[in-house]
Design a protein around this motif. Structure first.
Motif, mmCIF file in Angstrom:
data_model
loop_
_atom_site.group_PDB
_atom_site.id
_atom_site.type_symbol
_atom_site.label_atom_id
_atom_site.label_comp_id
_atom_site.label_asym_id
_atom_site.label_seq_id
_atom_site.Cartn_x
_atom_site.Cartn_y
_atom_site.Cartn_z
ATOM 1 N N LEU A 233 0.707 -1.137 -0.061
ATOM 2 C CA LEU A 233 0.072 -0.029 0.096
ATOM 3 C C LEU A 233 0.962 1.177 0.019
ATOM 4 C CD1 LEU A 233 -2.788 -1.088 2.623
ATOM 5 C CD2 LEU A 233 -2.957 -0.692 0.023
ATOM 6 N N SER A 234 2.016 1.317 0.852
ATOM 7 C CA SER A 234 2.520 2.451 1.147
ATOM 8 C C SER A 234 3.310 2.875 -0.351
ATOM 9 C CB SER A 234 3.888 1.975 2.201
ATOM 10 O OG SER A 234 4.678 3.315 1.981
ATOM 11 N N GLU A 235 4.028 1.769 -1.184
ATOM 12 C CA GLU A 235 4.495 1.940 -2.301
ATOM 13 C C GLU A 235 3.510 2.636 -3.431
ATOM 14 O OE1 GLU A 235 6.405 -1.451 -3.535
ATOM 15 O OE2 GLU A 235 7.941 -1.226 -1.906
ATOM 16 N N ALA A 236 2.343 1.986 -3.545
ATOM 17 C CA ALA A 236 1.147 2.467 -4.254
ATOM 18 C C ALA A 236 0.995 3.877 -4.003
ATOM 19 C CB ALA A 236 0.105 1.576 -4.393
ATOM 20 N N VAL A 237 0.860 4.221 -2.650
ATOM 21 C CA VAL A 237 0.496 5.757 -2.450
ATOM 22 C C VAL A 237 1.514 6.622 -2.688
ATOM 23 C CG1 VAL A 237 0.116 6.865 -0.288
ATOM 24 C CG2 VAL A 237 -1.258 4.814 -0.470
ATOM 25 N N GLN A 238 3.039 6.109 -2.480
ATOM 26 C CA GLN A 238 3.764 7.247 -3.029
ATOM 27 C C GLN A 238 3.876 7.286 -4.488
ATOM 28 O OE1 GLN A 238 5.708 9.075 -1.074
ATOM 29 N NE2 GLN A 238 4.550 8.125 0.741
ATOM 30 N N GLN A 239 3.644 6.255 -5.139
ATOM 31 C CA GLN A 239 3.343 6.483 -6.675
ATOM 32 C C GLN A 239 2.373 7.719 -6.933
ATOM 33 O OE1 GLN A 239 4.870 5.148 -9.401
ATOM 34 N NE2 GLN A 239 6.464 4.178 -8.021
ATOM 35 N N VAL A 240 1.281 7.579 -6.320
ATOM 36 C CA VAL A 240 0.303 8.520 -6.399
ATOM 37 C C VAL A 240 0.751 10.018 -6.050
ATOM 38 C CG1 VAL A 240 -2.174 9.154 -5.507
ATOM 39 C CG2 VAL A 240 -1.569 6.638 -6.071
ATOM 40 N N LEU A 241 1.325 10.037 -4.790
ATOM 41 C CA LEU A 241 1.645 11.242 -4.285
ATOM 42 C C LEU A 241 2.889 12.236 -5.396
ATOM 43 C CD1 LEU A 241 1.752 10.876 -0.427
ATOM 44 C CD2 LEU A 241 -0.038 11.355 -1.895
ATOM 45 N N SER A 242 3.454 11.255 -5.810
ATOM 46 C CA SER A 242 4.507 11.943 -6.725
ATOM 47 C C SER A 242 4.148 12.001 -8.232
ATOM 48 C CB SER A 242 6.043 10.966 -6.743
ATOM 49 O OG SER A 242 5.445 9.598 -7.085
ATOM 50 N N SER A 243 3.065 11.555 -8.575
ATOM 51 C CA SER A 243 2.532 11.791 -9.758
ATOM 52 C C SER A 243 2.292 13.109 -10.200
ATOM 53 C CB SER A 243 1.159 10.993 -9.989
ATOM 54 O OG SER A 243 -0.106 11.552 -9.316
ATOM 55 N N ASP A 244 2.304 13.651 -11.561
ATOM 56 C CA ASP A 244 1.873 15.030 -11.819
ATOM 57 C C ASP A 244 0.648 15.186 -11.636
ATOM 58 O OD1 ASP A 244 4.482 15.460 -12.518
ATOM 59 O OD2 ASP A 244 4.327 14.900 -14.455
ATOM 60 N N GLU A 245 -0.300 14.157 -11.877
ATOM 61 C CA GLU A 245 -1.821 14.408 -11.747
ATOM 62 C C GLU A 245 -2.171 14.716 -10.470
ATOM 63 O OE1 GLU A 245 -3.961 10.783 -12.741
ATOM 64 O OE2 GLU A 245 -5.801 11.710 -12.019
ATOM 65 N N TYR A 246 -1.677 14.263 -9.306
ATOM 66 C CA TYR A 246 -1.993 14.620 -8.028
ATOM 67 C C TYR A 246 -1.422 15.753 -7.474
ATOM 68 C CZ TYR A 246 -2.647 14.254 -3.009
ATOM 69 O OH TYR A 246 -2.983 14.380 -1.801
ATOM 70 N N ARG A 247 -0.342 16.265 -8.123
ATOM 71 C CA ARG A 247 0.215 17.580 -7.711
ATOM 72 C C ARG A 247 -0.619 18.864 -8.456
ATOM 73 N NH1 ARG A 247 4.650 17.699 -4.197
ATOM 74 N NH2 ARG A 247 4.705 15.599 -3.693
ATOM 75 N N SER A 248 -0.846 18.387 -9.747
ATOM 76 C CA SER A 248 -2.088 19.550 -10.312
ATOM 77 C C SER A 248 -3.215 19.544 -9.674
ATOM 78 C CB SER A 248 -2.200 19.339 -11.875
ATOM 79 O OG SER A 248 -2.544 18.012 -12.070
ATOM 80 N N PHE A 249 -3.699 18.448 -9.179
ATOM 81 C CA PHE A 249 -5.062 18.470 -8.391
ATOM 82 C C PHE A 249 -4.796 19.377 -7.351
ATOM 83 C CE2 PHE A 249 -7.021 16.690 -4.614
ATOM 84 C CZ PHE A 249 -8.124 17.007 -4.790
ATOM 85 N N LEU A 250 -3.782 19.204 -6.348
ATOM 86 C CA LEU A 250 -3.698 19.936 -5.264
ATOM 87 C C LEU A 250 -3.434 21.342 -5.741
ATOM 88 C CD1 LEU A 250 -1.047 18.000 -2.972
ATOM 89 C CD2 LEU A 250 -3.302 18.194 -2.790
ATOM 90 N N GLU A 251 -2.783 21.645 -6.590
ATOM 91 C CA GLU A 251 -2.702 22.946 -7.075
ATOM 92 C C GLU A 251 -4.122 23.818 -7.478
ATOM 93 O OE1 GLU A 251 0.176 25.639 -10.065
ATOM 94 O OE2 GLU A 251 0.720 23.627 -9.347
ATOM 95 N N SER A 252 -4.870 23.147 -8.309
ATOM 96 C CA SER A 252 -5.829 23.597 -8.631
ATOM 97 C C SER A 252 -7.079 23.728 -7.543
ATOM 98 C CB SER A 252 -6.575 22.557 -9.838
ATOM 99 O OG SER A 252 -6.861 21.541 -9.402
ATOM 100 N N ALA A 253 -6.990 22.721 -6.873
ATOM 101 C CA ALA A 253 -7.834 22.785 -5.643
ATOM 102 C C ALA A 253 -7.466 23.768 -4.523
ATOM 103 C CB ALA A 253 -8.066 21.439 -5.140
#
Lengths: 469, 531
Positions: free
Chosen positions: A295-315
């Motif tokens: 789980l931890s590895e999968a979550v890190q993949q998510v957090l480092s993705s551009d998609e997640y970063r841009s979501f945080l920024e836009s929200a």
């Protein structure tokens, strides 16, 4: 189960319909066979999986806050991306209420099999200090921080203070005179401000906190002059900040925030104080290491993705600026900080109010007694004579329906949704003397159909039992 | 503003998925409404778990449509079997059934359908005109005004509930007491939680509603499973329904022939339903208008919904009629006016719900729960911040009533099959939906328990003739009422003057106290001759 059939059997003896032969074992036998066939068929229709790899069935992500709010949006974004990483559905459940108690408690008490994750929020390190729950961060196995928003202090553009020092001076000169807001009393922004005051050697109520529901009404109140100070996150104040109507005296972050480099930090102004709200992911204590690692590895993949970063920024959410291995230490520190503020004398004094929590229930209970007394005295609380008579078989039918619901509560977690519901329907149809082929057809169609509707389309994690769903 | 209307138009009229939702909920509403003993409130309560996964606009459109359709469809068993499908149809059961006995069920149903559509549209217009006005007034309200408003709402719910005033009061107090379970709204202190973490969130409203209106209906129907009709009806109705079963059969056969012809000639069946109805409506425009107004006004009273609107309108209609002696036996005018009023009330129950967060009836009480679940707080701000949503709601009311015209026609044609769905099959299915619905919201067994508890409580209370309306209103208004009470007291340092020293608050407070005194006085005076 035993009790349900017993009720049913007793019921049979009370049925006084002479036109029908008494329901004997013959009929029961036919029902039992058709019931068994239905169960098998409905299980086959859905199919069961039994392979041992992790994860092999849907994962639940508990969000302690309601749908549509900030935490919910973060949870759903992570769930959607995590689903792609893990290859199984990740369903968000909003376990709301109790100011976060409900969701955090459920997350901590969930089965530690790795199939339940919790989006923990800053309230986890606050609620237990106020005696609202026994759950602390120690009941969780922390995975990682997923978002952090540091608090900042905002004043009106024309306010007389140009730095934190000026403000501190003003507060020292007239304690209790300034009014501030940002959230409800005891909320995270209140703690940020009160913590800073305590850090400066002032009392927590040196600034009077006006309890308002959230940052938007607080900023409105700031513009209207009702308060002279607002503590909230920078993105929340962004539009007024850009319009030049308010300015920030400092942000309680270790470094200047990316995108808001014009706002100085508290430490630049000589105050070592950081505070703010945050969200993280955690597992209940006791999940096997191997699963936690997946789980931890999968979550890190998510957090480092551009998609997640841009979501945080836009929200308008701040990024998680903390490596996962330091998350546990971070929780410790947050817990200590909040504890210091919440257990301080000044805070306790502010919290005690004259019109306490039992005033309203006492009024209601008093009136209730005044209402029941005359009704009971005149005998009006009995079932009136012209009401439909409740025969013994009627009682049996009503208790059977009640028993069916109770059966679901008790058995669903062990038997699984399909088995429980099919059993329940078959018994109800049988005892209510429905035609067995209609009952069979309805059970066969309805149980898998509701499963499909709720578990597949609406993505509700229905109870998981012996044979799968 | 025109921008918002345009956007709303796109969201409702031009969105295919909304039409799918509307069509589904129309059929669902007709189905539930047609079955004696199942109410429109139950239809909504069981549907709520699904709205959780819909956007706010489709969710509200679905609720609006299914309620409009269910209230009309309640007339079908009323006319065919003289068993009201929903309580809203009870006022004109005799009159509508009379035409079935004469072999013309479609005449009465056509009148009620056209009346329902006209009333529904009228109510929608009322909602549009009044909503924004009241919202503007509401922006002047502070905590003390809200306190009195909530109290007035609760008072009204107690007064309009039929039966004993004391029992209405008892129901309201039970609702208020239930609302105090969990963390208190002002102090966030735990009350009545007995150390159970699940109880911190309090009595979760949606499972409670599923219990109060879903499970309790099942239990009530189970008391006597042998009869065909609703458990609400006394045995007298049931025996007469059985006697006339043959007549219904005969009527059904004739109607079946008409239906076969219908497939060949599309015009004739429509004409057979609407000819009388259209004539009646066009010659009695002022009466219909009056019924619409009555429905809208009654609907706005908290706790009074479609059923009370129908009774009041029936009474007014009789007073203004040339043939008052026909009322209660065979008056089509009465059917028309009452059907208009009960549908008109549906839209106006949304007015206090949207503007003040005070539900106009038990359906809008559920709607408030749905709005809160979607992070939309009812209150004057919703008209400014969620303009598109509000306009979409208006449009949904219009669309729903136009859909009702078509679906209602279909329902009249096939209604006689639906009213016969055996309850021994239906009731277990509803039990299943009660369980899965209350479980699905938070996947919580505790919520299923809440559903069970409130269901049994409602069953127990209703057998003792304690009305459910005040219970629901108490449950939903308890927390805000307490918050306003404590806030006013704290701000004024305990001075009771704070409840009266603002002009609007003083007015509302005086009105509230006046209503109490006059109700008690009237009640005592009317009691005197009896005791």
């Amino acid at each position: 189960m035993q009790t349900v059939t017993q009720v049913g059997r007793e019921l049979t003896t009370f049925e006084g319909d002479p036109s029908r032969p008494p329901a004997g074992w013959h009929r029961g036998y036919r029902w039992a066979v058709s019931g068994a066939v239905m169960l098998v068929l409905s299980l086959l229709l859905v199919g069961c999986r039994g392979d041992a790899s992790f994860p092999n069935r849907p994962i639940t992500l508990i969000c302690p806050w309601s749908a549509g709010g900030g935490s919910d949006r973060v949870a759903r974004q992570i769930a959607a991306q995590l689903e792609r990483e893990l290859g199984v559905p990740v369903n968000v459940i909003n376990a709301t209420g109790g100011g976060g108690v409900t969701g955090h408690t459920r997350g901590a008490q969930a089965r530690p099999d790795g199939y339940t994750l919790t989006l923990i929020t800053a309230e986890l390190t606050m609620l237990h200090w106020r005696g609202l729950t026994n759950i602390t961060h120690e009941d969780f196995q922390p995975l990682t921080l997923v978002n952090r928003d540091n608090a900042a202090l905002f004043v009106r553009e024309e306010a007389p203070w140009s730095s934190l020092d000026d403000l501190e001076q003003a507060i020292r000169e007239q304690p209790g005179e300034l009014r501030a807001s940002g959230t409800a009393f005891g909320g995270i922004w209140h703690l940020s401000l009160a913590g800073w005051l305590i850090e400066m050697g002032l009392s927590a109520d040196a600034v009077t906190w006006v309890s308002l529901d959230g940052s938007a009404p607080s900023l409105q109140e700031l513009m209207a002059g009702g308060v002279s100070l607002v503590a909230c996150s920078v993105p929340e104040a962004q539009s007024l900040l850009e319009a030049g109507r308010i300015r920030s005296l400092g942000v309680m972050a270790p470094e200047r925030l990316p995108g808001y480099s014009g706002i100085p930090t508290f430490s630049e102004q000589g105050v070592e104080w950081t505070s703010g709200t945050w969200r993280g992911l955690a597992l209940p204590e006791g999940v096997p290491d191997e699963r936690a690692r997946v789980l931890s590895e999968a979550v890190q993949q998510v957090l480092s993705s551009d998609e997640y970063r841009s979501f945080l920024e836009s929200a308008g959410f701040g990024p998680p600026d903390l490596p996962p291995d330091r998350f546990e230490a971070f929780l410790e520190r947050q817990d200590r900080q909040n504890g210091a503020v919440l257990t301080s004398d000044a805070f306790a004094a502010v919290q005690s109010q004259q019109y306490g929590p039992w005033l309203f229930p006492s009024i209601v209970m008093g009136l209730l007694a005044l209402t029941i007394a005359p009704l009971a005295w005149r005998g009006k609380l009995t079932v009136p004579a012209d009401a439909q008579t409740l025969t013994r078989s009627g009682v049996g039918r009503v208790s059977l329906a009640v028993g069916a619901v109770a059966f679901y509560i008790v058995a669903a977690e062990t038997l699984g949704y399909l088995l429980t519901m099919a059993l329940l329907l078959v018994v109800l149809f049988w005892r209510y003397r429905a035609k067995w082929y209609v009952a069979g057809a309805v059970t066969l169609i309805l149980v898998p159909l509701t499963y499909q509707l709720f578990a597949v389309y609406l993505r509700v994690p229905l109870p998981w039992g012996w044979l799968g769903w | 503003m025109s921008d918002a209307i345009l956007q709303a138009f796109q969201q409702v009229v031009l969105a295919p998925e909304i039409w799918a939702v509307i069509l589904f909920s129309a059929l669902y509403g007709v189905f539930v409404g047609s079955i004696p003993g199942l109410t429109a409130t139950m239809a909504v309560a069981l549907f709520v778990p699904v709205t959780f996964w819909l956007g706010p606009v489709p969710a509200l459109a679905a609720i609006v449509t299914m309620v409009a359709c269910a209230i009309f469809a309640g007339d079908i068993p009323t006319a065919l079997l003289r068993i009201p499908g929903t309580p809203a149809s009870a006022a004109y059961a005799e009159d509508a059934y009379y035409y079935t006995q004469r072999g013309e069920p479609e005449r009465a149903l056509g009148v009620s359908l056209l009346g329902s559509v006209a009333g529904g549209l009228f109510g929608a217009v009322g909602l549009m005109l009044l909503g924004h006005q009241l919202a503007e007034l509401a922006t002047f309200f502070s905590v003390a005004e809200y306190f009195w408003l909530y109290l007035l709402g609760l008072t009204s719910a107690v007064i309009v509930s039929r039966g004993s005033l004391l029992k209405g009061l008892l129901g309201m107090l039970i609702g208020l007491l239930l609302s105090t379970v969990g963390l208190s709204p002002v102090h966030t202190e735990a009350r009545f939680t007995f150390g159970q973490p699940e109880l911190f969130q309090g009595i979760n409203f949606i499972p409670a509603m599923i219990g109060l209106f879903g499970l309790s209906e099942v239990l009530r129907n189970l008391v006597d499973l042998s009869g065909r009709g609703s458990a609400r009806e006394t045995s007298a109705t049931e025996s007469s329904a059985a006697e006339t079963g043959g007549a219904v059969e005969a009527v059904a056969d004739t109607a079946a022939e008409v239906a076969t012809l219908a497939q060949r000639y599309l015009v004739r069946p429509v004409a057979s339903v609407f000819s009388t109805a259209w004539q009646l409506l066009s010659t009695r425009l002022t009466h219909s208008l009056r019924s619409g107004v009555i429905g809208a006004l009654v609907g706005m009273l908290p706790g009074a919904g479609a059923d009370i609107a129908a009774w009041v309108s029936m009474g007014a209609s009789k007073r203004f009629s040339d043939t008052p002696e026909a009322y209660g036996t065979n008056s089509l005018e009465g059917v028309s006016d009452a059907a208009t009023a009960n549908s008109s009330a549906l839209a106006s129950t949304w007015i206090p719900a949207l503007v003040f967060g005070i539900p106009g009836d038990s359906i809008t009480a559920i709607v408030i729960g749905v709005l809160l679940m979607k992070n939309l707080n009812p209150g004057p701000a919703i008209f400014e911040e969620q303009t598109v949503l509000v306009y979409s709601l208006y449009l949904a009311f219009i669309v729903a009533n136009l859909v009702l015209l078509a679906v209602g026609l279909l329902a009249i044609k096939v209604g006689r099959y639906v009213v016969r769905v055996p309850r021994r099959i239906l009731l277990p299915i509803i039990v299943l939906f009660c369980i899965v619905g209350s479980y699905a919201l938070q996947t919580s067994y505790f919520d299923v328990g809440v559903m069970l508890g409130t269901g049994v409580l409602a069953f127990w209370l209703e057998r003792r003739e304690v009305p459910m309306g005040p219970v629901v209103l108490g449950l939903i208004l308890g927390a805000p009422l307490e918050a306003r009470l404590i806030q006013t007291l704290t701000a004024a340092d305990g001075s009771l003057l704070a409840f009266f020293n603002r002009p609007i608050a003083g007015l509302l407070g005086a009105a509230c106290i006046l209503v109490w005194i006059s109700t008690v006085a009237l009640n005592l005076r009317s009691k005197q001759p009896d005791d």
